[in-house]
Design a protein around this motif. Structure first.
Motif, PDB file in Angstrom:
ATOM      1  N   GLU A   5       6.999  -9.664  -0.668  1.00  0.00           N
ATOM      2  CA  GLU A   5       8.462  -9.664  -0.625  1.00  0.00           C
ATOM      3  C   GLU A   5       9.055  -8.754  -1.687  1.00  0.00           C
ATOM      4  O   GLU A   5      10.168  -8.250  -1.527  1.00  0.00           O
ATOM      5  CB  GLU A   5       8.985 -11.096  -0.776  1.00  0.00           C
ATOM      6  N   ALA A   6       8.300  -8.528  -2.767  1.00  0.00           N
ATOM      7  CA  ALA A   6       8.733  -7.598  -3.807  1.00  0.00           C
ATOM      8  C   ALA A   6       8.300  -6.166  -3.496  1.00  0.00           C
ATOM      9  O   ALA A   6       8.484  -5.265  -4.312  1.00  0.00           O
ATOM     10  CB  ALA A   6       8.171  -8.031  -5.158  1.00  0.00           C
ATOM     11  N   GLU A   7       7.697  -5.985  -2.295  1.00  0.00           N
ATOM     12  CA  GLU A   7       7.215  -4.673  -1.832  1.00  0.00           C
ATOM     13  C   GLU A   7       6.085  -4.119  -2.687  1.00  0.00           C
ATOM     14  O   GLU A   7       5.868  -2.914  -2.753  1.00  0.00           O
ATOM     15  CB  GLU A   7       8.370  -3.667  -1.720  1.00  0.00           C
ATOM     16  N   ASP A   8       5.345  -5.037  -3.336  1.00  0.00           N
ATOM     17  CA  ASP A   8       4.136  -4.641  -4.065  1.00  0.00           C
ATOM     18  C   ASP A   8       2.960  -4.942  -3.135  1.00  0.00           C
ATOM     19  O   ASP A   8       2.260  -5.950  -3.263  1.00  0.00           O
ATOM     20  CB  ASP A   8       4.023  -5.432  -5.368  1.00  0.00           C
ATOM     21  N   TYR A   9       2.761  -4.056  -2.158  1.00  0.00           N
ATOM     22  CA  TYR A   9       1.811  -4.328  -1.082  1.00  0.00           C
ATOM     23  C   TYR A   9       0.363  -4.328  -1.560  1.00  0.00           C
ATOM     24  O   TYR A   9      -0.467  -5.088  -1.042  1.00  0.00           O
ATOM     25  CB  TYR A   9       2.013  -3.319   0.043  1.00  0.00           C
ATOM     26  N   ALA A  10       0.064  -3.505  -2.538  1.00  0.00           N
ATOM     27  CA  ALA A  10      -1.302  -3.489  -3.066  1.00  0.00           C
ATOM     28  C   ALA A  10      -1.652  -4.843  -3.671  1.00  0.00           C
ATOM     29  O   ALA A  10      -2.765  -5.356  -3.497  1.00  0.00           O
ATOM     30  CB  ALA A  10      -1.456  -2.374  -4.101  1.00  0.00           C
ATOM     31  N   ALA A  11      -0.703  -5.442  -4.382  1.00  0.00           N
ATOM     32  CA  ALA A  11      -0.940  -6.759  -4.968  1.00  0.00           C
ATOM     33  C   ALA A  11      -1.086  -7.813  -3.874  1.00  0.00           C
ATOM     34  O   ALA A  11      -1.894  -8.745  -3.997  1.00  0.00           O
ATOM     35  CB  ALA A  11       0.208  -7.124  -5.913  1.00  0.00           C
ATOM     36  N   ALA A  12      -0.320  -7.672  -2.800  1.00  0.00           N
ATOM     37  CA  ALA A  12      -0.436  -8.613  -1.683  1.00  0.00           C
ATOM     38  C   ALA A  12      -1.832  -8.529  -1.068  1.00  0.00           C
ATOM     39  O   ALA A  12      -2.462  -9.552  -0.772  1.00  0.00           O
ATOM     40  CB  ALA A  12       0.628  -8.303  -0.631  1.00  0.00           C
ATOM     41  N   VAL A  13      -2.324  -7.302  -0.900  1.00  0.00           N
ATOM     42  CA  VAL A  13      -3.675  -7.113  -0.362  1.00  0.00           C
ATOM     43  C   VAL A  13      -4.706  -7.771  -1.276  1.00  0.00           C
ATOM     44  O   VAL A  13      -5.655  -8.416  -0.802  1.00  0.00           O
ATOM     45  CB  VAL A  13      -3.986  -5.611  -0.192  1.00  0.00           C
ATOM     46  N   ALA A  14      -4.529  -7.628  -2.580  1.00  0.00           N
ATOM     47  CA  ALA A  14      -5.488  -8.191  -3.538  1.00  0.00           C
ATOM     48  C   ALA A  14      -5.627  -9.692  -3.379  1.00  0.00           C
ATOM     49  O   ALA A  14      -6.713 -10.249  -3.568  1.00  0.00           O
ATOM     50  CB  ALA A  14      -5.058  -7.837  -4.965  1.00  0.00           C
ATOM     51  N   ASP A  15      -4.540 -10.373  -2.992  1.00  0.00           N
ATOM     52  CA  ASP A  15      -4.599 -11.822  -2.786  1.00  0.00           C
ATOM     53  C   ASP A  15      -4.998 -12.184  -1.363  1.00  0.00           C
ATOM     54  O   ASP A  15      -5.761 -13.118  -1.141  1.00  0.00           O
ATOM     55  CB  ASP A  15      -3.246 -12.455  -3.123  1.00  0.00           C
ATOM     56  N   TRP A  16      -4.484 -11.442  -0.393  1.00  0.00           N
ATOM     57  CA  TRP A  16      -4.687 -11.838   1.004  1.00  0.00           C
ATOM     58  C   TRP A  16      -6.048 -11.442   1.565  1.00  0.00           C
ATOM     59  O   TRP A  16      -6.615 -12.173   2.373  1.00  0.00           O
ATOM     60  CB  TRP A  16      -3.586 -11.233   1.879  1.00  0.00           C
ATOM     61  N   LEU A  17      -6.581 -10.297   1.159  1.00  0.00           N
ATOM     62  CA  LEU A  17      -7.843  -9.847   1.749  1.00  0.00           C
ATOM     63  C   LEU A  17      -8.994 -10.825   1.492  1.00  0.00           C
ATOM     64  O   LEU A  17      -9.718 -11.184   2.435  1.00  0.00           O
ATOM     65  CB  LEU A  17      -8.190  -8.447   1.250  1.00  0.00           C
ATOM     66  N   PRO A  18      -9.180 -11.297   0.246  1.00  0.00           N
ATOM     67  CA  PRO A  18     -10.270 -12.269   0.034  1.00  0.00           C
ATOM     68  C   PRO A  18     -10.082 -13.540   0.851  1.00  0.00           C
ATOM     69  O   PRO A  18     -11.046 -14.105   1.377  1.00  0.00           O
ATOM     70  CB  PRO A  18     -10.207 -12.547  -1.469  1.00  0.00           C
ATOM     71  N   LEU A  19      -8.820 -13.982   0.957  1.00  0.00           N
ATOM     72  CA  LEU A  19      -8.545 -15.185   1.748  1.00  0.00           C
ATOM     73  C   LEU A  19      -8.840 -14.933   3.227  1.00  0.00           C
ATOM     74  O   LEU A  19      -9.409 -15.795   3.908  1.00  0.00           O
ATOM     75  CB  LEU A  19      -7.081 -15.597   1.572  1.00  0.00           C
ATOM     76  N   ALA A  20      -8.464 -13.763   3.712  1.00  0.00           N
ATOM     77  CA  ALA A  20      -8.719 -13.420   5.109  1.00  0.00           C
ATOM     78  C   ALA A  20     -10.211 -13.404   5.390  1.00  0.00           C
ATOM     79  O   ALA A  20     -10.671 -13.889   6.437  1.00  0.00           O
ATOM     80  CB  ALA A  20      -8.099 -12.062   5.437  1.00  0.00           C
TER      81      ALA A  20
END
Length: 450
Positions: free
Chosen positions: A27-42
């Motif tokens: 939501e803060a448009e920090d997509y790289a940080a979002a990937v860092a959290d979501w990819l391991p969970l995915a």
């Protein structure tokens, strides 16, 4: 792609993945940080994270855009029952998004390398594109995933199933089935489906024709700002299709759609102002709305701008400006614009004559069967002090103009002119004229530049 190759920074490398933290980063448009959290969970099977990763790959946010990986993650989530992922995966299959394109850089790279070293090409392809270059269109798969999403109440999926049945894509064409799916979606408030269902009622396709039902669904969609429904209502009320004509109401709906930038609504609203129907007569408003539409490429608006400027409806005639808009419309095949531009150029109205180009535009209009273009060509060729003077051509065009005109005084006048010209021709000239007309009947377009 590259999702598994991302390097986490030292500050985040030891952190436990957190979906909500990833959402805040997104939501803060920090997509790289979002990937860092979501990819391991995915990768661990978190359905929502898988769906979110699919979205990131589809949009190219925080990762290199790749529909193959998008479809991969959508499928992972869809197989766990994630409704939005099912719909997104269906879209991928329906549109063939991510399917290998001949001009795409990875495709060209792969084809080049595989010619010299197939094994290396395959190995590198698997490394760089672990989930492939994408998926091709597959309507059966699309329908499967649409149906799963639709049965879970997904309004857009229900609408898309309706579309497949309405157009017979992957299933037999069946407007009645389409109407059932549109209704499910429409009753959930999905404006696109409301408009589609209204159209079926308006045309009596799959349901009994019912203008009241059509208007009701159009209005529900229009209230949500759906521009095509606003335009449909405007047309219904302007022409009184199944209801009493109401120009004022038509103007109101045209305005709603026009203010959203719909080019047809813009030109139609402008024409209401030109006629003073439902709104005060005001050519300045006509000019305003036609220009907005014309600038989007609407051919009717371009033609009408030509009329406004050539006739001086908002001031002094401006033939140069009229020619600009007539030319734009003429190049799109508008026959009226071709005639008016041809006459403007041939006679040099507003500038020096451009006879060759003017005649060429008149011939293009004549090739579309425009009798006025033919009679004007006859007049140009028949004028003795004109550089275009050619009695054989004048004879030809007057005959063809007469043949294209309904019986009556106008036709009789054209026939008289042709007879007068024919009387002055030699038998050899009349034979030449006959050959020209026979060639015309075979292919009128051959006469355009003849």
């Amino acid at each position: 792609m590259f999702g598994k190759l991302l390097k986490r920074s030292k500050s985040t490398g030891s952190r436990k993945p957190d979906f909500q933290r990833g959402l805040a980063a997104f939501e803060a448009e920090d997509y790289a940080a979002a990937v860092a959290d979501w990819l391991p969970l995915a990768e661990r099977g978190h359905a929502e994270a898988q769906y979110r990763m699919g979205q990131l790959y589809a949009r190219g946010q925080g990762v290199v855009r790749d529909f193959g990986d998008a479809a991969h993650w959508f499928r992972k989530a869809a197989e766990q029952g994630h409704t939005e992922a099912r719909f997104s995966l269906a879209l991928c299959y329906a549109n063939g998004e991510g399917a290998a394109q001949e001009s795409a850089l990875p495709v060209r790279w792969y084809k080049t390398v595989s010619k010299t070293n197939p094994a290396a090409a395959e190995a590198n392809l698997a490394l760089l594109y672990p989930n492939g270059l994408g998926i091709g269109p597959d309507i059966a798969q699309a329908l499967h995933w649409y149906r799963l999403a639709a049965e879970a109440g997904h309004a857009e999926a229900q609408h898309h199933i309706g579309l497949l049945h309405a157009f017979g894509q992957g299933v037999p064409q069946d407007h009645a089935v389409a109407a059932e799916w549109y209704r499910k979606s429409a009753e959930q408030g999905y404006a696109v489906a409301q408009h589609a269902l209204a159209s079926l009622y308006a045309n009596g396709q799959g349901v009994e024709r019912d203008i009241e039902q059509a208007l009701a669904w159009y209005e529900r969609a229009a209230e949500q700002g759906f521009v095509n429904a606003q335009l449909a209502l405007a047309i219904v009320y302007e022409h009184g299709t199944g209801v009493e004509a109401d120009p004022a109401r038509a103007a109101a709906f045209y305005r709603q759609a026009a203010e959203q930038g719909h080019p047809v609504a813009q030109v139609n609203l402008g024409l209401l102002y030109a006629r003073g129907q439902g709104v005060p007569k005001d050519y300045r408003e006509t000019l305003k709305w036609c220009r907005l539409s014309a600038e989007q490429g609407n051919v009717n608006a371009q033609f009408n701008l030509g009329l406004i400027h050539s006739n001086g409806l908002t001031g002094s005639p401006d033939y140069a400006e009229a020619a600009v808009w007539y030319r734009k419309a003429a190049m799109q095949g508008n026959v009226g614009a071709q005639v008016n531009l041809g006459l403007l150029l041939a006679h040099g109205w507003g500038g020096r004559p451009e006879l060759v180009e003017g005649v060429d535009w008149l011939r293009k209009a004549a090739a579309q069967g425009h009798s006025g273009a033919m009679s004007n060509l006859g007049a140009l060729y028949a004028t003795r002090d004109s550089k275009a003077y050619n009695p054989i051509q004048a004879y030809v065009w007057y005959i063809m103009a007469a043949a294209s005109t309904q019986p009556g005084p106008e036709r009789e006048g054209l026939e008289a002119k042709a007879h007068e010209l024919g009387a002055g021709l030699t038998s050899e000239d009349r034979h030449k004229a006959q050959v020209i007309m026979e060639e015309w009947k075979k292919n009128p377009k051959l006469m355009v530049t003849g």
